[in-house]
Design a protein around this motif. Structure first.
Motif, PDB file in Angstrom:
ATOM      1  N   LEU A 391       0.827  -1.205   0.000  1.00  0.00           N
ATOM      2  CA  LEU A 391       0.000   0.000   0.000  1.00  0.00           C
ATOM      3  C   LEU A 391       0.863   1.258   0.000  1.00  0.00           C
ATOM      4  O   LEU A 391       0.588   2.231  -0.701  1.00  0.00           O
ATOM      5  CB  LEU A 391      -0.937  -0.002   1.213  1.00  0.00           C
ATOM      6  N   GLY A 392       1.936   1.217   0.799  1.00  0.00           N
ATOM      7  CA  GLY A 392       2.851   2.358   0.829  1.00  0.00           C
ATOM      8  C   GLY A 392       3.585   2.535  -0.477  1.00  0.00           C
ATOM      9  O   GLY A 392       3.791   3.660  -0.950  1.00  0.00           O
ATOM     10  N   GLY A 393       3.981   1.425  -1.103  1.00  0.00           N
ATOM     11  CA  GLY A 393       4.685   1.498  -2.381  1.00  0.00           C
ATOM     12  C   GLY A 393       3.844   2.105  -3.475  1.00  0.00           C
ATOM     13  O   GLY A 393       4.335   2.847  -4.330  1.00  0.00           O
ATOM     14  N   TRP A 394       2.540   1.806  -3.477  1.00  0.00           N
ATOM     15  CA  TRP A 394       1.636   2.377  -4.477  1.00  0.00           C
ATOM     16  C   TRP A 394       1.537   3.902  -4.349  1.00  0.00           C
ATOM     17  O   TRP A 394       1.276   4.595  -5.326  1.00  0.00           O
ATOM     18  CB  TRP A 394       0.239   1.769  -4.333  1.00  0.00           C
ATOM     19  N   LYS A 395       1.754   4.419  -3.138  1.00  0.00           N
ATOM     20  CA  LYS A 395       1.569   5.852  -2.898  1.00  0.00           C
ATOM     21  C   LYS A 395       2.866   6.656  -3.015  1.00  0.00           C
ATOM     22  O   LYS A 395       2.860   7.868  -2.816  1.00  0.00           O
ATOM     23  CB  LYS A 395       0.962   6.063  -1.512  1.00  0.00           C
ATOM     24  N   VAL A 396       3.977   5.989  -3.288  1.00  0.00           N
ATOM     25  CA  VAL A 396       5.251   6.705  -3.442  1.00  0.00           C
ATOM     26  C   VAL A 396       5.196   7.568  -4.698  1.00  0.00           C
ATOM     27  O   VAL A 396       4.863   7.081  -5.784  1.00  0.00           O
ATOM     28  CB  VAL A 396       6.436   5.720  -3.516  1.00  0.00           C
ATOM     29  N   LYS A 397       5.549   8.833  -4.572  1.00  0.00           N
ATOM     30  CA  LYS A 397       5.486   9.772  -5.695  1.00  0.00           C
ATOM     31  C   LYS A 397       6.855  10.048  -6.305  1.00  0.00           C
ATOM     32  O   LYS A 397       6.981  10.259  -7.502  1.00  0.00           O
ATOM     33  CB  LYS A 397       4.846  11.083  -5.234  1.00  0.00           C
ATOM     34  N   ASP A 398       7.875  10.076  -5.470  1.00  0.00           N
ATOM     35  CA  ASP A 398       9.216  10.356  -5.976  1.00  0.00           C
ATOM     36  C   ASP A 398       9.669   9.227  -6.885  1.00  0.00           C
ATOM     37  O   ASP A 398       9.666   8.055  -6.499  1.00  0.00           O
ATOM     38  CB  ASP A 398      10.185  10.513  -4.799  1.00  0.00           C
ATOM     39  N   LYS A 399      10.055   9.556  -8.105  1.00  0.00           N
ATOM     40  CA  LYS A 399      10.368   8.533  -9.107  1.00  0.00           C
ATOM     41  C   LYS A 399      11.565   7.670  -8.714  1.00  0.00           C
ATOM     42  O   LYS A 399      11.580   6.463  -8.967  1.00  0.00           O
ATOM     43  CB  LYS A 399      10.611   9.185 -10.466  1.00  0.00           C
ATOM     44  N   GLU A 400      12.576   8.282  -8.084  1.00  0.00           N
ATOM     45  CA  GLU A 400      13.748   7.506  -7.692  1.00  0.00           C
ATOM     46  C   GLU A 400      13.413   6.566  -6.545  1.00  0.00           C
ATOM     47  O   GLU A 400      13.816   5.399  -6.537  1.00  0.00           O
ATOM     48  CB  GLU A 400      14.884   8.454  -7.293  1.00  0.00           C
ATOM     49  N   MET A 401      12.658   7.076  -5.552  1.00  0.00           N
ATOM     50  CA  MET A 401      12.259   6.237  -4.428  1.00  0.00           C
ATOM     51  C   MET A 401      11.302   5.140  -4.857  1.00  0.00           C
ATOM     52  O   MET A 401      11.282   4.058  -4.274  1.00  0.00           O
ATOM     53  CB  MET A 401      11.608   7.103  -3.350  1.00  0.00           C
ATOM     54  N   LYS A 402      10.499   5.406  -5.877  1.00  0.00           N
ATOM     55  CA  LYS A 402       9.571   4.379  -6.373  1.00  0.00           C
ATOM     56  C   LYS A 402      10.329   3.150  -6.865  1.00  0.00           C
ATOM     57  O   LYS A 402       9.953   2.007  -6.583  1.00  0.00           O
ATOM     58  CB  LYS A 402       8.693   4.956  -7.496  1.00  0.00           C
ATOM     59  N   VAL A 403      11.418   3.389  -7.594  1.00  0.00           N
ATOM     60  CA  VAL A 403      12.227   2.267  -8.085  1.00  0.00           C
ATOM     61  C   VAL A 403      12.899   1.540  -6.929  1.00  0.00           C
ATOM     62  O   VAL A 403      12.918   0.302  -6.877  1.00  0.00           O
ATOM     63  CB  VAL A 403      13.276   2.763  -9.087  1.00  0.00           C
ATOM     64  N   ILE A 404      13.455   2.296  -5.994  1.00  0.00           N
ATOM     65  CA  ILE A 404      14.155   1.683  -4.863  1.00  0.00           C
ATOM     66  C   ILE A 404      13.190   0.883  -3.998  1.00  0.00           C
ATOM     67  O   ILE A 404      13.495  -0.237  -3.568  1.00  0.00           O
ATOM     68  CB  ILE A 404      14.883   2.768  -4.036  1.00  0.00           C
ATOM     69  N   VAL A 405      12.012   1.447  -3.729  1.00  0.00           N
ATOM     70  CA  VAL A 405      11.008   0.730  -2.949  1.00  0.00           C
ATOM     71  C   VAL A 405      10.604  -0.555  -3.659  1.00  0.00           C
ATOM     72  O   VAL A 405      10.507  -1.623  -3.045  1.00  0.00           O
ATOM     73  CB  VAL A 405       9.776   1.632  -2.702  1.00  0.00           C
TER      74      VAL A 405
END
Length: 469
Positions: A391-405
């Motif tokens: 659920l938290g991963g779906w809400k990540v907005k930062d593009k770099e953090m999205k990949v890392i998550v």
């Protein structure tokens, strides 16, 4: 001059005394550094965890458990001092508090298990069972920026690659001399020599732990490749992936192979993008073909048995053992007590039925030692980690953090499947690294959600619809 005097003292008087003096001179500054610079202390602990197996083989009498406990105590103290300085107590202000508290509480209740054969065994098991969880809270609190997240991710990945290189070289020469001496002394050669081949264990002492960790970090790097790195950085990742997966193959650990498609499923669920689905389908088809082709390579054939366990004799033995122990599990909601199976069982209650039961699975060990109630609580913990992470991963907005998550989720959450085949999280070094990684994951999610960058898919350049979140 001081070094010369210490060397003379060690040789002429007593080697151990000189070693203690040296450790005191070096250890005190390191301890102070850990307390007052706990962010550095976490990195130092991660390094120690990765080389722990080699250290144990070099120095069999090294009290590594006490060293780890002291590390965690100092890190926790440093974290508390930071909170006192800020006049805010935030040590336990983190996700998963309820499920973790329930898990810790059941460990404490197990002290009063009426059929437990040994209270001493309980103490030895509860130390890592509860103490290592503190690494989650410490890591989560000390990571504050994207830079901190990336440093921790790259550190763990780089150390995994180095461990894989060590394992490849070690197996290439049938182990280093000190490794062979240790294995012979511990009567462990039968565990690392299968079908006329030595299994790689890198710097981690056991092939199972080495195989799973190299698989995890290989999956992590595959997902990270989708981020906006320069070509030479991607080349480093590609070479590292090859090294990691080769290390996994020669470890002889088939559990790591199963984790690869499971990790792909998590990436697909996070991506919500047709192109990702297509790429995953292509990669999955290639992997499936590789797993069924009649290839004569030993390592490929061994990996193929991960998806056809009925052809494996050891699988049949495991199934029979599990059927035999099920009546005991059903009739004992608290289990037989912590430390009643495996190494601790043989040491503290050697003449009992459970001491001779092989806990070949993390879930099975918990069910036997902590009962079906303990197993339910453990599953609640895993469900909490998985649901909150997704659920938290779906809400990540930062593009770099999205990949890392996405990379961390794809590499860590498959452990929930791996626990069915191996006791991974219950043993070193995974029981330490697991909580560090979970701390990194949830802080990366938090940081990624707090940025205002445009949303972006797992693959670069794939924009989400405005109402995707």
């Amino acid at each position: 001059m001081l070094a010369m005097l210490l060397a003379l003292f060690s040789v002429k008087i007593y080697f151990a005394s000189g070693l203690l003096v040296i450790l005191g001179i070096v250890g005190l500054p390191v301890a102070l550094l850990i307390v007052f610079r706990p962010a550095f202390g976490v990195k130092l602990l991660v390094f120690l965890v990765y080389v722990m197996g080699t250290l144990i083989m070099l120095f069999p009498s090294l009290p590594i458990g006490i060293v780890i406990d002291l590390f965690i105590l100092l890190l926790t103290l440093g974290r508390v001092l930071q909170d006192l300085n800020d006049k805010k107590f935030r040590l336990f202000k983190a996700p998963l508090v309820f499920s973790l508290a329930l898990w810790v509480l059941w460990h404490l209740i197990e002290l009063f298990n009426p059929i437990a054969a040994s209270r001493v065994a309980w103490f030895y098991v509860v130390r890592p069972g509860i103490g290592y969880i503190m690494l989650f809270f410490v890591t989560y609190g000390l990571i504050k920026t994207k830079k901190d997240v990336k440093q921790m991710v790259y550190l763990c990945w780089g150390l995994s690659v180095l461990s894989a290189i060590w394992g490849i070289i070690s197996v290439g020469q049938n182990y280093f001399d000190f490794e062979m001496r240790y294995l012979v002394a511990q009567d462990a050669l039968k565990l690392v020599f299968i079908a006329g081949r030595y299994r790689a264990f890198g710097t981690m002492a056991t092939p199972a732990q080495f195989g799973v960790i190299t698989a995890q970090m290989g999956i992590l790097a595959i997902v990270l490749l989708s981020a906006k790195y320069k070509w030479y950085q991607k080349l480093v990742f590609l070479v590292g992936i090859g090294v990691l997966f080769y290390g996994m193959a020669i470890s002889g650990t088939r559990t790591g192979v199963v984790m690869i498609p499971v990790g792909a499923i998590f990436v697909v669920l996070l991506a919500r993008n047709v192109k990702v689905y297509i790429l995953t389908l292509i990669g999955g088809a290639f992997f499936a073909v590789l797993m069924v082709l009649p290839i004569q390579n030993y390592h490929v054939r061994r990996m193929q048995t991960a998806f056809s366990p009925e052809k494996d004799a050891s699988y049949e033995v495991r199934m029979k053992n599990r059927e035999r122990i099920k009546p005991f599990i059903y009739s004992h909601p608290m289990g037989g007590g912590l430390g009643t199976t495996g190494v601790w069982g043989k040491r503290f209650s050697p003449n009992t039925m459970l001491a001779n039961f092989p806990p070949d699975s993390g879930y099975m060990r918990i069910a036997v030692e902590m009962g079906w109630v303990g197993l339910i609580i453990y599953l609640i913990l895993w469900a909490s980690i998985t649901i909150k992470a997704m659920l938290g991963g779906w809400k990540v907005k930062d593009k770099e953090m999205k990949v890392i998550v996405a990379a961390i989720i794809a590499s860590m959450l498959p452990l929930s499947v791996a626990e069915y085949a191996q006791d991974i999280i219950g043993k070193l070094p995974s029981n330490l690294l697991f909580w560090v990684w979970i701390g990194i994951l949830f802080k990366a999610i938090k940081i990624g959600q707090e940025t205002n960058d445009d949303d972006e898919r797992i693959l670069e350049g794939q924009q989400e619809p405005e109402n995707a979140n």
